[in-house]
Design a protein around this motif. Sequence first.
Motif, short mmCIF file in Angstrom:
data_model
loop_
_atom_site.label_atom_id
_atom_site.label_comp_id
_atom_site.label_asym_id
_atom_site.label_seq_id
_atom_site.Cartn_x
_atom_site.Cartn_y
_atom_site.Cartn_z
N SER A 117 0.81 -1.22 0.00
CA SER A 117 0.00 0.00 0.00
C SER A 117 0.83 1.27 0.00
CB SER A 117 -0.93 0.02 1.22
OG SER A 117 -0.23 0.39 2.40
N ALA A 118 2.00 1.24 0.64
CA ALA A 118 2.79 2.47 0.79
C ALA A 118 3.24 3.05 -0.54
CB ALA A 118 4.00 2.19 1.68
N LYS A 119 3.39 2.19 -1.56
CA LYS A 119 3.87 2.66 -2.85
C LYS A 119 2.96 3.71 -3.46
CE LYS A 119 1.17 -0.42 -5.61
NZ LYS A 119 1.01 -1.73 -6.16
N VAL A 120 1.65 3.71 -3.09
CA VAL A 120 0.72 4.69 -3.68
C VAL A 120 1.11 6.10 -3.28
CG1 VAL A 120 -1.14 3.00 -3.70
CG2 VAL A 120 -1.03 4.66 -1.84
N LEU A 121 1.78 6.25 -2.13
CA LEU A 121 2.20 7.58 -1.68
C LEU A 121 3.24 8.18 -2.63
CD1 LEU A 121 2.61 6.74 2.11
CD2 LEU A 121 0.70 7.97 1.05
N LEU A 122 4.03 7.32 -3.26
CA LEU A 122 5.08 7.81 -4.15
C LEU A 122 4.52 8.47 -5.40
CD1 LEU A 122 7.44 4.70 -3.91
CD2 LEU A 122 7.78 6.93 -2.81
N SER A 123 3.32 8.06 -5.80
CA SER A 123 2.70 8.65 -6.99
C SER A 123 1.66 9.71 -6.65
CB SER A 123 2.04 7.56 -7.85
OG SER A 123 1.01 6.90 -7.14
N LEU A 124 1.27 9.80 -5.37
CA LEU A 124 0.24 10.75 -4.97
C LEU A 124 0.80 12.05 -4.39
CD1 LEU A 124 -2.50 8.59 -3.21
CD2 LEU A 124 -2.57 9.57 -5.50
N LEU A 125 1.79 11.94 -3.53
CA LEU A 125 2.29 13.12 -2.83
C LEU A 125 3.23 13.93 -3.74
CD1 LEU A 125 3.07 11.63 0.70
CD2 LEU A 125 0.96 12.67 -0.12
N PRO A 126 3.30 15.25 -3.53
CA PRO A 126 4.27 16.04 -4.29
C PRO A 126 5.67 15.45 -4.15
CG PRO A 126 2.80 17.47 -3.05
CD PRO A 126 2.50 16.07 -2.59
N LYS A 127 6.41 15.40 -5.24
CA LYS A 127 7.69 14.69 -5.26
C LYS A 127 8.66 15.19 -4.19
CE LYS A 127 7.54 13.32 -10.12
NZ LYS A 127 8.21 13.40 -11.44
N GLU A 128 8.62 16.49 -3.90
CA GLU A 128 9.56 17.03 -2.91
C GLU A 128 9.14 16.71 -1.48
OE1 GLU A 128 6.71 20.46 -3.93
OE2 GLU A 128 7.63 18.72 -4.91
N GLN A 129 7.96 16.07 -1.33
CA GLN A 129 7.47 15.81 0.02
C GLN A 129 7.47 14.33 0.40
OE1 GLN A 129 3.90 18.77 -0.13
NE2 GLN A 129 4.72 18.81 1.95
N ILE A 130 8.12 13.53 -0.41
CA ILE A 130 8.30 12.12 -0.06
C ILE A 130 9.58 11.61 -0.69
CG2 ILE A 130 6.86 11.31 -2.00
CD1 ILE A 130 6.02 8.97 -0.07
N GLU A 131 10.31 10.82 0.07
CA GLU A 131 11.55 10.22 -0.44
C GLU A 131 11.57 8.75 -0.02
OE1 GLU A 131 16.41 10.94 -0.49
OE2 GLU A 131 15.08 12.38 0.49
N LEU A 132 11.94 7.89 -0.96
CA LEU A 132 11.97 6.45 -0.72
C LEU A 132 13.36 6.00 -0.31
CD1 LEU A 132 10.68 3.60 -0.89
CD2 LEU A 132 11.36 3.56 -3.30
N PHE A 133 13.40 5.21 0.76
CA PHE A 133 14.63 4.55 1.20
C PHE A 133 14.30 3.06 1.32
CE2 PHE A 133 14.40 8.80 2.90
CZ PHE A 133 15.66 9.34 2.70
N VAL A 134 15.06 2.21 0.66
CA VAL A 134 14.81 0.77 0.72
C VAL A 134 15.72 0.16 1.78
CG1 VAL A 134 14.78 -1.41 -0.54
CG2 VAL A 134 14.11 0.70 -1.70
N TYR A 135 15.11 -0.39 2.80
CA TYR A 135 15.87 -0.98 3.89
C TYR A 135 16.56 -2.25 3.40
CZ TYR A 135 16.85 -2.83 8.59
OH TYR A 135 17.46 -3.31 9.73
N GLY A 136 17.87 -2.23 3.41
CA GLY A 136 18.66 -3.35 2.90
C GLY A 136 19.46 -2.97 1.68
N ARG A 137 18.99 -1.98 0.91
CA ARG A 137 19.74 -1.55 -0.26
C ARG A 137 20.93 -0.72 0.20
NH1 ARG A 137 16.34 1.16 -4.93
NH2 ARG A 137 16.17 2.87 -3.43
N GLU A 138 22.10 -1.08 -0.26
CA GLU A 138 23.32 -0.42 0.22
C GLU A 138 23.25 1.10 0.02
OE1 GLU A 138 27.20 -3.06 -0.05
OE2 GLU A 138 26.12 -3.14 -1.96
N GLY A 139 23.55 1.82 1.09
CA GLY A 139 23.59 3.28 1.04
C GLY A 139 22.30 3.96 1.47
#
Length: 304
Positions: A117-139
């Motif tokens: 469900s959380a992925k819908v926020l990436l396409s709904l919220l203004p781009k400058e107001q959400i940032e994705l971090f993948v837990y486990g992806r290096e960096g």
Amino acid sequence: MTESACALPAQQEQQERRRSLSSSQPYFAAVEKMREHRSSFVEAGVDGFDLFEKMATLNLSYRIEEQRTNRCPSCWYDREIRCICDRMPARMERDLMPNVKFLLLLHHKEYLNAGNSAKVLLSLLPKEQIELFVYGREGDFDRLVEEILIDREHTLTLWPGRESQTIEEFLAELPTDSGWAARRNGYIESSGESSLLRIVVLDGTYTNAKNMHKTIRKRLKENAPKNVALHPNEASKFHRAQKTYGASIAENLKNNQNLDKKAMRISTAEACGLLLRELGCQEEVQKTILEAVMLNNVDRKSCP
């Protein structure tokens, strides 16, 4: 013949069986490669969280490569059969939002999961107001820590612990010059000059979210953001929450009395919508997020 000598042919036979499966089935080939990589990392002295990140990053790379041919990069459904992007609500305008930024920490096992469900926020919220971090992806975790430390005082983590504050309690402790006003007429309002409020959102199964929460507190110690819990009036509209959260809550409450049952009733996206409402957003913002969650949930059983 020694016991170790007897074991050697058996080990070789097992390895040959794995190679045979790998040559005919891509899944087993990937599993075998993962085992080989892990052994190499361990031999090189990699351990702990570094080993977890390296293995998770490899797992992600295999998954991305495998799904690149048929998965929509936005909704993560099959692009030819089930893509829902053309039916999703449009991205929200910046003037509908308070001065917040969501820091979405998505467990690597949720990445490319179409039912998430959380992925819908990436396409709904203004781009400058959400940032994705993948837990486990290096960096990614290091980037999250850097973002939190920019202004720890104005950063919170959504977490359903009994020791968690309400959003009203959190805002009441902010400096008076931060711009966030007191609660008025049942909702919290913010002025146009309010400081940026960073909101760490943990997305995954409860067990995975708990591990992410522990990692944040272990890394940041006294600089870890304060926890805030929400208390929805009704249960989740999200299919996975409806089916599994109830049993999960009951089991975890039995083993951990520090959890807040009422704060665990909704999905990640719904929680963000509720928080925005409590921060003074118009009701249409919360309704738009719920609409997207419901759309993502339509006919899930028939989806490929």
